[in-house]
Design a protein around this motif. Structure first.
Motif, PDB file in Angstrom:
ATOM      1  N   MET A  69       0.842  -1.204   0.000  1.00 12.09           N
ATOM      2  CA  MET A  69       0.000   0.000   0.000  1.00 12.09           C
ATOM      3  C   MET A  69       0.880   1.259   0.000  1.00 12.09           C
ATOM      4  O   MET A  69       2.083   1.183   0.159  1.00 12.09           O
ATOM      5  N   PHE A  70       0.227   2.378  -0.130  1.00 16.72           N
ATOM      6  CA  PHE A  70       0.940   3.658  -0.155  1.00 16.72           C
ATOM      7  C   PHE A  70       0.797   4.387   1.177  1.00 16.72           C
ATOM      8  O   PHE A  70       1.037   5.564   1.287  1.00 16.72           O
ATOM      9  N   PHE A  71       0.428   3.649   2.231  1.00 16.88           N
ATOM     10  CA  PHE A  71       0.201   4.284   3.528  1.00 16.88           C
ATOM     11  C   PHE A  71       1.446   4.941   4.107  1.00 16.88           C
ATOM     12  O   PHE A  71       1.339   5.821   4.950  1.00 16.88           O
ATOM     13  N   GLU A  72       2.643   4.519   3.658  1.00 13.83           N
ATOM     14  CA  GLU A  72       3.859   5.127   4.190  1.00 13.83           C
ATOM     15  C   GLU A  72       3.918   6.622   3.880  1.00 13.83           C
ATOM     16  O   GLU A  72       4.590   7.380   4.569  1.00 13.83           O
ATOM     17  N   LEU A  73       3.184   7.070   2.865  1.00 13.30           N
ATOM     18  CA  LEU A  73       3.104   8.507   2.569  1.00 13.30           C
ATOM     19  C   LEU A  73       2.484   9.282   3.721  1.00 13.30           C
ATOM     20  O   LEU A  73       2.782  10.448   3.926  1.00 13.30           O
ATOM     21  N   TYR A  74       1.593   8.623   4.456  1.00 14.50           N
ATOM     22  CA  TYR A  74       0.822   9.294   5.502  1.00 14.50           C
ATOM     23  C   TYR A  74       1.399   9.114   6.897  1.00 14.50           C
ATOM     24  O   TYR A  74       1.090   9.885   7.801  1.00 14.50           O
ATOM     25  N   ALA A  75       2.206   8.076   7.099  1.00 10.33           N
ATOM     26  CA  ALA A  75       2.666   7.706   8.439  1.00 10.33           C
ATOM     27  C   ALA A  75       3.434   8.828   9.113  1.00 10.33           C
ATOM     28  O   ALA A  75       4.227   9.523   8.477  1.00 10.33           O
ATOM     29  N   GLY A  76       3.170   9.015  10.401  1.00  9.63           N
ATOM     30  CA  GLY A  76       3.865  10.024  11.192  1.00  9.63           C
ATOM     31  C   GLY A  76       2.947  10.572  12.259  1.00  9.63           C
ATOM     32  O   GLY A  76       1.803  10.146  12.408  1.00  9.63           O
ATOM     33  N   THR A  77       3.470  11.514  13.012  1.00  5.54           N
ATOM     34  CA  THR A  77       2.690  12.185  14.049  1.00  5.54           C
ATOM     35  C   THR A  77       2.453  13.618  13.606  1.00  5.54           C
ATOM     36  O   THR A  77       3.384  14.305  13.188  1.00  5.54           O
ATOM     37  N   TYR A 101     -13.823   8.188   9.532  1.00  7.05           N
ATOM     38  CA  TYR A 101     -14.110   7.314  10.663  1.00  7.05           C
ATOM     39  C   TYR A 101     -15.511   7.701  11.117  1.00  7.05           C
ATOM     40  O   TYR A 101     -15.694   8.696  11.820  1.00  7.05           O
ATOM     41  N   GLN A 102     -16.489   6.939  10.656  1.00  2.84           N
ATOM     42  CA  GLN A 102     -17.896   7.287  10.872  1.00  2.84           C
ATOM     43  C   GLN A 102     -18.324   7.360  12.339  1.00  2.84           C
ATOM     44  O   GLN A 102     -19.096   8.257  12.686  1.00  2.84           O
ATOM     45  N   PRO A 103     -17.867   6.456  13.230  1.00  2.00           N
ATOM     46  CA  PRO A 103     -18.326   6.569  14.620  1.00  2.00           C
ATOM     47  C   PRO A 103     -18.059   7.938  15.254  1.00  2.00           C
ATOM     48  O   PRO A 103     -18.806   8.389  16.111  1.00  2.00           O
ATOM     49  N   ALA A 104     -16.985   8.606  14.837  1.00  2.00           N
ATOM     50  CA  ALA A 104     -16.663   9.937  15.367  1.00  2.00           C
ATOM     51  C   ALA A 104     -17.034  11.038  14.372  1.00  2.00           C
ATOM     52  O   ALA A 104     -16.779  12.213  14.619  1.00  2.00           O
ATOM     53  N   LYS A 105     -17.623  10.638  13.229  1.00  2.00           N
ATOM     54  CA  LYS A 105     -18.012  11.582  12.184  1.00  2.00           C
ATOM     55  C   LYS A 105     -16.864  12.528  11.817  1.00  2.00           C
ATOM     56  O   LYS A 105     -17.018  13.740  11.765  1.00  2.00           O
ATOM     57  N   LEU A 106     -15.704  11.907  11.549  1.00  2.00           N
ATOM     58  CA  LEU A 106     -14.567  12.725  11.141  1.00  2.00           C
ATOM     59  C   LEU A 106     -14.073  12.297   9.774  1.00  2.00           C
ATOM     60  O   LEU A 106     -14.264  11.158   9.351  1.00  2.00           O
ATOM     61  N   GLU A 107     -13.477  13.253   9.076  1.00  2.00           N
ATOM     62  CA  GLU A 107     -12.894  13.013   7.762  1.00  2.00           C
ATOM     63  C   GLU A 107     -11.492  13.602   7.752  1.00  2.00           C
ATOM     64  O   GLU A 107     -11.269  14.687   8.288  1.00  2.00           O
ATOM     65  N   ILE A 108     -10.565  12.860   7.157  1.00  2.00           N
ATOM     66  CA  ILE A 108      -9.181  13.307   7.037  1.00  2.00           C
ATOM     67  C   ILE A 108      -8.801  13.302   5.564  1.00  2.00           C
ATOM     68  O   ILE A 108      -8.977  12.295   4.889  1.00  2.00           O
ATOM     69  N   GLU A 109      -8.312  14.437   5.098  1.00  2.00           N
ATOM     70  CA  GLU A 109      -7.780  14.520   3.740  1.00  2.00           C
ATOM     71  C   GLU A 109      -6.286  14.794   3.831  1.00  2.00           C
ATOM     72  O   GLU A 109      -5.867  15.862   4.290  1.00  2.00           O
ATOM     73  N   PHE A 110      -5.506  13.820   3.411  1.00  2.00           N
ATOM     74  CA  PHE A 110      -4.055  13.955   3.452  1.00  2.00           C
ATOM     75  C   PHE A 110      -3.564  14.773   2.268  1.00  2.00           C
ATOM     76  O   PHE A 110      -4.088  14.674   1.164  1.00  2.00           O
ATOM     77  N   LYS A 111      -2.534  15.566   2.537  1.00  2.00           N
ATOM     78  CA  LYS A 111      -1.784  16.273   1.503  1.00  2.00           C
ATOM     79  C   LYS A 111      -0.341  15.798   1.673  1.00  2.00           C
ATOM     80  O   LYS A 111       0.488  16.488   2.267  1.00  2.00           O
ATOM     81  N   PRO A 112      -0.063  14.565   1.197  1.00  2.00           N
ATOM     82  CA  PRO A 112       1.209  13.917   1.542  1.00  2.00           C
ATOM     83  C   PRO A 112       2.458  14.650   1.073  1.00  2.00           C
ATOM     84  O   PRO A 112       3.501  14.536   1.703  1.00  2.00           O
ATOM     85  N   TYR A 113       2.363  15.409   0.012  1.00  2.00           N
ATOM     86  CA  TYR A 113       3.551  16.088  -0.491  1.00  2.00           C
ATOM     87  C   TYR A 113       3.778  17.424   0.204  1.00  2.00           C
ATOM     88  O   TYR A 113       4.777  18.079  -0.011  1.00  2.00           O
ATOM     89  N   GLU A 114       2.822  17.798   1.074  1.00  2.00           N
ATOM     90  CA  GLU A 114       2.980  18.987   1.910  1.00  2.00           C
ATOM     91  C   GLU A 114       3.181  18.599   3.374  1.00  2.00           C
ATOM     92  O   GLU A 114       3.289  19.469   4.242  1.00  2.00           O
ATOM     93  N   ASN A 115       3.163  17.273   3.652  1.00  2.00           N
ATOM     94  CA  ASN A 115       3.289  16.749   5.015  1.00  2.00           C
ATOM     95  C   ASN A 115       2.218  17.289   5.958  1.00  2.00           C
ATOM     96  O   ASN A 115       2.489  17.616   7.114  1.00  2.00           O
TER      97      ASN A 115
END
Length: 80
Positions: A1-9, A50-64
């Motif tokens: 997968m390409f999840f490594e683009l998103y990994a971090g804190t 993540y529907q239980p918390a009604k949240l949405e995350i949009e990653f901008k991986p090239y902007e970190n």
């Protein structure tokens, strides 16, 4: 997968917690400071929810960064 683009804190000055993003057993996971981890559901390229918390995350991986939308609020978090 390409999840490594998103990994971090990630954090933001207007959000009191940091959010750790990581891959676990082929799933993209998120965990806020002092909170239980949860699995993010893919919606489209770079967008998860993540529907239980009604949240949405949009990653901008090239902007970190990612944009967190929840309860009518919007936060931009930057990778530490």
């Amino acid at each position: 997968m390409f999840f490594e683009l998103y990994a971090g804190t990630y954090d933001a000055t207007d959000l009191p917690i940091a959010i750790k993003i990581y891959e676990e057993e082929g799933s993209l996971m998120a965990q806020g400071s002092g909170q239980p981890a949860f699995e993010l559901n893919p919606l489209e390229k770079h967008v998860f929810d993540y529907q239980p918390a009604k949240l949405e995350i949009e990653f901008k991986p090239y902007e970190n960064t990612f944009v967190l939308k929840q309860g009518g609020q919007v936060f931009e978090l930057k990778k530490q």
